[in-house]
Structure formats: C-alpha cells, structure tokens
Write a protein that holds these residues in place. Structure first.
Motif, PDB file in Angstrom:
ATOM      1  N   TYR A 197      31.621  53.692  36.792  1.00 50.23           N
ATOM      2  CA  TYR A 197      32.651  54.806  36.854  1.00 50.23           C
ATOM      3  C   TYR A 197      33.809  54.328  35.860  1.00 50.23           C
ATOM      4  O   TYR A 197      33.884  53.337  35.484  1.00 50.23           O
ATOM      5  CB  TYR A 197      32.800  55.143  38.268  1.00 50.23           C
ATOM      6  N   GLN A 198      34.547  55.352  35.456  1.00 49.79           N
ATOM      7  CA  GLN A 198      35.403  55.445  34.368  1.00 49.79           C
ATOM      8  C   GLN A 198      36.911  55.286  35.138  1.00 49.79           C
ATOM      9  O   GLN A 198      37.061  56.100  36.163  1.00 49.79           O
ATOM     10  CB  GLN A 198      35.594  56.596  33.585  1.00 49.79           C
ATOM     11  N   ILE A 199      37.600  54.340  34.741  1.00 56.71           N
ATOM     12  CA  ILE A 199      39.124  54.440  35.268  1.00 56.71           C
ATOM     13  C   ILE A 199      40.045  54.372  33.690  1.00 56.71           C
ATOM     14  O   ILE A 199      40.493  55.642  33.624  1.00 56.71           O
ATOM     15  CB  ILE A 199      39.580  53.239  36.009  1.00 56.71           C
ATOM     16  N   TYR A 200      40.094  53.518  33.170  1.00 54.31           N
ATOM     17  CA  TYR A 200      41.180  53.712  32.043  1.00 54.31           C
ATOM     18  C   TYR A 200      40.504  53.949  30.756  1.00 54.31           C
ATOM     19  O   TYR A 200      41.064  55.021  29.810  1.00 54.31           O
ATOM     20  CB  TYR A 200      41.803  52.260  31.861  1.00 54.31           C
ATOM     21  N   SER A 201      39.155  53.354  30.481  1.00 53.05           N
ATOM     22  CA  SER A 201      38.546  53.415  29.115  1.00 53.05           C
ATOM     23  C   SER A 201      37.643  54.419  29.155  1.00 53.05           C
ATOM     24  O   SER A 201      37.051  54.815  29.798  1.00 53.05           O
ATOM     25  CB  SER A 201      38.191  52.127  28.531  1.00 53.05           C
ATOM     26  N   THR A 202      37.597  55.131  27.822  1.00 48.08           N
ATOM     27  CA  THR A 202      36.340  55.825  27.446  1.00 48.08           C
ATOM     28  C   THR A 202      35.192  55.368  27.529  1.00 48.08           C
ATOM     29  O   THR A 202      34.764  54.180  26.971  1.00 48.08           O
ATOM     30  CB  THR A 202      36.520  56.512  26.426  1.00 48.08           C
ATOM     31  N   LEU A 203      34.016  55.528  28.607  1.00 45.34           N
ATOM     32  CA  LEU A 203      32.726  54.876  28.616  1.00 45.34           C
ATOM     33  C   LEU A 203      31.684  55.747  27.801  1.00 45.34           C
ATOM     34  O   LEU A 203      32.179  56.996  27.464  1.00 45.34           O
ATOM     35  CB  LEU A 203      32.218  54.594  29.849  1.00 45.34           C
ATOM     36  N   LEU A 204      30.591  55.267  27.605  1.00 49.82           N
ATOM     37  CA  LEU A 204      29.450  56.025  26.934  1.00 49.82           C
ATOM     38  C   LEU A 204      28.799  56.646  28.123  1.00 49.82           C
ATOM     39  O   LEU A 204      27.642  55.932  28.710  1.00 49.82           O
ATOM     40  CB  LEU A 204      28.662  55.281  26.321  1.00 49.82           C
ATOM     41  N   PRO A 205      28.946  57.835  28.297  1.00 50.51           N
ATOM     42  CA  PRO A 205      28.303  58.457  29.638  1.00 50.51           C
ATOM     43  C   PRO A 205      27.106  58.877  29.419  1.00 50.51           C
ATOM     44  O   PRO A 205      26.806  59.519  28.431  1.00 50.51           O
ATOM     45  CB  PRO A 205      29.446  59.466  30.107  1.00 50.51           C
ATOM     46  N   ASN A 206      25.955  58.503  30.228  1.00 47.75           N
ATOM     47  CA  ASN A 206      24.710  59.176  30.351  1.00 47.75           C
ATOM     48  C   ASN A 206      24.454  59.999  31.384  1.00 47.75           C
ATOM     49  O   ASN A 206      23.343  61.025  31.480  1.00 47.75           O
ATOM     50  CB  ASN A 206      23.663  58.200  30.188  1.00 47.75           C
ATOM     51  N   VAL A 207      25.542  60.111  32.489  1.00 50.73           N
ATOM     52  CA  VAL A 207      25.578  61.163  33.423  1.00 50.73           C
ATOM     53  C   VAL A 207      26.938  61.760  33.752  1.00 50.73           C
ATOM     54  O   VAL A 207      27.682  60.966  33.738  1.00 50.73           O
ATOM     55  CB  VAL A 207      24.892  60.485  34.614  1.00 50.73           C
ATOM     56  N   ILE A 208      26.986  63.075  33.862  1.00 56.00           N
ATOM     57  CA  ILE A 208      28.175  63.864  34.354  1.00 56.00           C
ATOM     58  C   ILE A 208      27.813  64.281  35.519  1.00 56.00           C
ATOM     59  O   ILE A 208      27.066  65.181  35.705  1.00 56.00           O
ATOM     60  CB  ILE A 208      28.554  64.871  33.059  1.00 56.00           C
ATOM     61  N   VAL A 209      29.073  64.229  36.585  1.00 58.20           N
ATOM     62  CA  VAL A 209      28.919  64.998  37.828  1.00 58.20           C
ATOM     63  C   VAL A 209      29.918  65.924  37.923  1.00 58.20           C
ATOM     64  O   VAL A 209      31.375  65.846  37.559  1.00 58.20           O
ATOM     65  CB  VAL A 209      29.018  64.083  38.905  1.00 58.20           C
ATOM     66  N   ASN A 210      29.738  67.341  37.978  1.00 56.61           N
ATOM     67  CA  ASN A 210      30.676  68.252  37.940  1.00 56.61           C
ATOM     68  C   ASN A 210      31.118  68.567  39.364  1.00 56.61           C
ATOM     69  O   ASN A 210      30.750  68.573  40.527  1.00 56.61           O
ATOM     70  CB  ASN A 210      29.912  69.697  37.789  1.00 56.61           C
ATOM     71  N   ILE A 211      32.542  68.219  39.155  1.00 56.20           N
ATOM     72  CA  ILE A 211      33.344  67.960  40.476  1.00 56.20           C
ATOM     73  C   ILE A 211      34.352  69.091  40.707  1.00 56.20           C
ATOM     74  O   ILE A 211      35.203  69.167  41.667  1.00 56.20           O
ATOM     75  CB  ILE A 211      34.230  66.868  40.728  1.00 56.20           C
ATOM     76  N   THR A 212      34.317  70.418  40.031  1.00 52.03           N
ATOM     77  CA  THR A 212      35.060  71.508  39.913  1.00 52.03           C
ATOM     78  C   THR A 212      35.150  71.907  41.356  1.00 52.03           C
ATOM     79  O   THR A 212      36.386  72.154  41.774  1.00 52.03           O
ATOM     80  CB  THR A 212      34.569  72.318  39.164  1.00 52.03           C
ATOM     81  N   GLN A 213      34.201  72.101  42.027  1.00 47.51           N
ATOM     82  CA  GLN A 213      34.276  72.852  43.518  1.00 47.51           C
ATOM     83  C   GLN A 213      34.949  71.684  44.390  1.00 47.51           C
ATOM     84  O   GLN A 213      35.253  72.057  45.497  1.00 47.51           O
ATOM     85  CB  GLN A 213      32.850  72.988  43.897  1.00 47.51           C
ATOM     86  N   VAL A 214      35.069  70.420  44.222  1.00 42.15           N
ATOM     87  CA  VAL A 214      35.519  69.621  45.051  1.00 42.15           C
ATOM     88  C   VAL A 214      37.066  69.032  44.426  1.00 42.15           C
ATOM     89  O   VAL A 214      37.508  68.033  45.291  1.00 42.15           O
ATOM     90  CB  VAL A 214      34.725  68.238  45.617  1.00 42.15           C
ATOM     91  N   MET A 215      37.366  69.486  43.543  1.00 40.28           N
ATOM     92  CA  MET A 215      38.639  68.935  42.803  1.00 40.28           C
ATOM     93  C   MET A 215      39.727  68.999  43.315  1.00 40.28           C
ATOM     94  O   MET A 215      40.664  68.118  43.618  1.00 40.28           O
ATOM     95  CB  MET A 215      38.793  69.592  41.366  1.00 40.28           C
ATOM     96  N   ASP A 216      39.899  70.084  44.324  1.00 38.66           N
ATOM     97  CA  ASP A 216      41.019  70.261  45.029  1.00 38.66           C
ATOM     98  C   ASP A 216      41.222  69.263  46.264  1.00 38.66           C
ATOM     99  O   ASP A 216      42.234  68.619  46.799  1.00 38.66           O
ATOM    100  CB  ASP A 216      41.274  71.539  45.635  1.00 38.66           C
TER     101      ASP A 216
END
Length: 286
Positions: A197-216
């Motif tokens: 998972y990503q903290i500081y640096s840009t990684l090369l993602p091959n999977v994205i998890v849409n967290i819009t519904q749980v962002m709050d």
C-alpha cells in the motif's frame, strides 16, 4: 563514486561564483550521495516492466478472508489502507494488525500511540499486535522477525498488507525485509497474496480500490491519531492522495481511491531481494 560527486559539487560552486544571481538556490548544493539507491529501485521496477501498458484493475476489496496488516508505525495502516480494510471487514474478513514500532519521544507518548492503535482496531473490528521494534532498524531486528513469524504461524493469513517496497521512508522499506525473512519458514507462503500500500511515494498500482462510499468513515478514523509525531497534517495529506487516485477510475464523479501493488508473495519476495541484495552490496563497497 564519491570522487565524482565531489567533482560535481566543486563545479557547481564554481558556476555559482560566476553567476551570483543563482546563489540563492541553496538546494543545488544538497548531498546527492544518499540517492545511490535510484539505480537499484529502477532495477526492481524494470524486473517485470510494470510501467509498460499498465492498466490498474478496479476492485471492491481483496478477496482474502484472513488479512494481516504490517504497519511500520501506528497510523500507516489507517492512512494507507483504511478504506480497503473497512470494506474487507464488512465483507466478512478477519483482520490482524502488527505495529512494528511505537516511535514516541518518551513512554508516555508511546502509550498514547498504543491506545490510539487499539481504538482504531476496536472501531474497525481488528486485532492489534505491538512488536516494539526499533525505528530505523527493522530489517535486521531478530526479535521483531521472530514475533512476526509467530503471528504468521498462528494466524495463517492468506493476504498480507505491507507498505510498498520503494516508499519514501526507510522503515517502510525495511519492514519488507523483515516480512521476507519471517515468511521463509511459513509453509503456505506460496498461497499468500501481498497488497503493498501507498503512504508517501507514488507506487506502480495494478489494483485500485474505490473507497468513495467509506471515505467519510476513513476520515473519522484518521482523526483518531493525535499523538503521531511530525509537523504536517497527515490526514489532510492522505485525503489528497486518495482524491488524486481518482485518475484511475472512469467518470467525472468525485471519487476517492487507495492504490496497491498486488502480487503473490514469491514474486514480491523476488523484488525485495533484488532491491536489498543490491543495497547490501552498495553499502559493503562504501
């Protein structure tokens, strides 16, 4: 290498003397020597040529049912993967979180950090482990590796979350070395999936998890961390990264997402060894 850098610095100083208008740009004179791992990082990334035609897959969450999260410091788990963990637990996964260090200036701050970690785990329904490793020395900490190995043996995870190998913090990198070492005696390592998972640096993602519904909910959880050191608003920073990751999700809605580099453990271990073996050789040469 050192002589070459010294010559470069000398030439830069000479140019500044000849052109006083550039003398205010003091950052030009910073020491470039610590960046010797750029070539090694490139070797890791080129191993699988991830940048060529890379199109991340958007997933709801990992499909694993026993998820171990490695957090180099308290808050890394929440900031880097809090949204995905909320979705995993809602889908019925069991989650255990191993905090590698508790980096407070004194024991009072350390205990506050542990209390905040326990609150985070309680609120999402996870189990906390405190490995009490020493910041800056995670990769060669035998006690930490032994504790991590015991957790792996007892919990038998099918999925492990860990900070990305090339993230811009030494502890975030070194926890990967500890993981690879601890996994050597784990009989089911071939079936374990790594979610870096990503903290500081840009990684090369091959999977994205849409967290819009749980962002709050994630924002509420990030507000737990009052005792984390530093002079930045880390929650605000992560909020921005999650917003930036909307670039991987089609549509003009205001999406939020967490990005991951996902692969089977043996493949990830190969990448780690490519990096750390090159690093060890470079340090030995110095």
């Amino acid at each position: 290498m050192i002589n070459v850098l010294a010559a470069i610095k000398k030439r830069i100083r000479s140019l500044l003397i000849q052109n006083p208008s550039q003398a205010n740009y003091k950052f030009v004179l910073k020491d470039w020597h610590p960046l010797f791992d750029l070539k090694m990082s490139a070797q890791v990334l080129e191993t699988k040529r991830f940048t060529e035609n890379l199109k991340p897959v958007v997933m709801s969450h990992p499909i694993g049912k026993r998820i171990l999260v490695l957090a180099p410091h308290p808050d890394d788990d929440c900031f880097g993967a809090g949204g995905a963990l909320l979705k995993c637990i809602a889908a019925g996964a069991s989650v255990e979180i191993a905090y590698a260090t508790t980096p407070g200036k004194n024991e009072s701050i350390c205990e506050k950090l542990r209390a905040e970690a326990r609150e985070f785990c309680s609120r999402i329904g996870a189990t906390a482990h405190f490995l009490e490793g020493e910041p800056g020395a995670l990769g060669h900490n035998d006690k930490l590796i032994s504790s991590l190995s015991a957790i792996l043996g007892q919990f038998q995870p099918d999925t492990v979350f860990v900070t990305f190998l090339l993230d811009d913090h030494q502890d975030h990198r070194d926890i990967n070395r500890a993981l690879v070492t601890a996994m050597q005696t784990h009989p089911g390592q071939g079936q374990v999936e790594i979610w870096a998972y990503q903290i500081y640096s840009t990684l090369l993602p091959n999977v994205i998890v849409n967290i819009t519904q749980v962002m709050d909910k994630k924002r509420d959880l990030m507000a737990i961390w009052h005792s984390v050191q530093g002079n930045r608003n880390w929650a605000h920073y992560i909020d921005g990264i999650n917003a930036q990751n909307c670039r991987y999700i089609p549509g003009k809605e205001k999406h939020y997402a967490e990005s991951f580099f996902v692969c089977p453990f043996p493949d990830y271990a190969d990448l780690c060894m490519t990096y750390f073996s090159s690093l060890d050789r470079r340090l030995a040469e110095d």
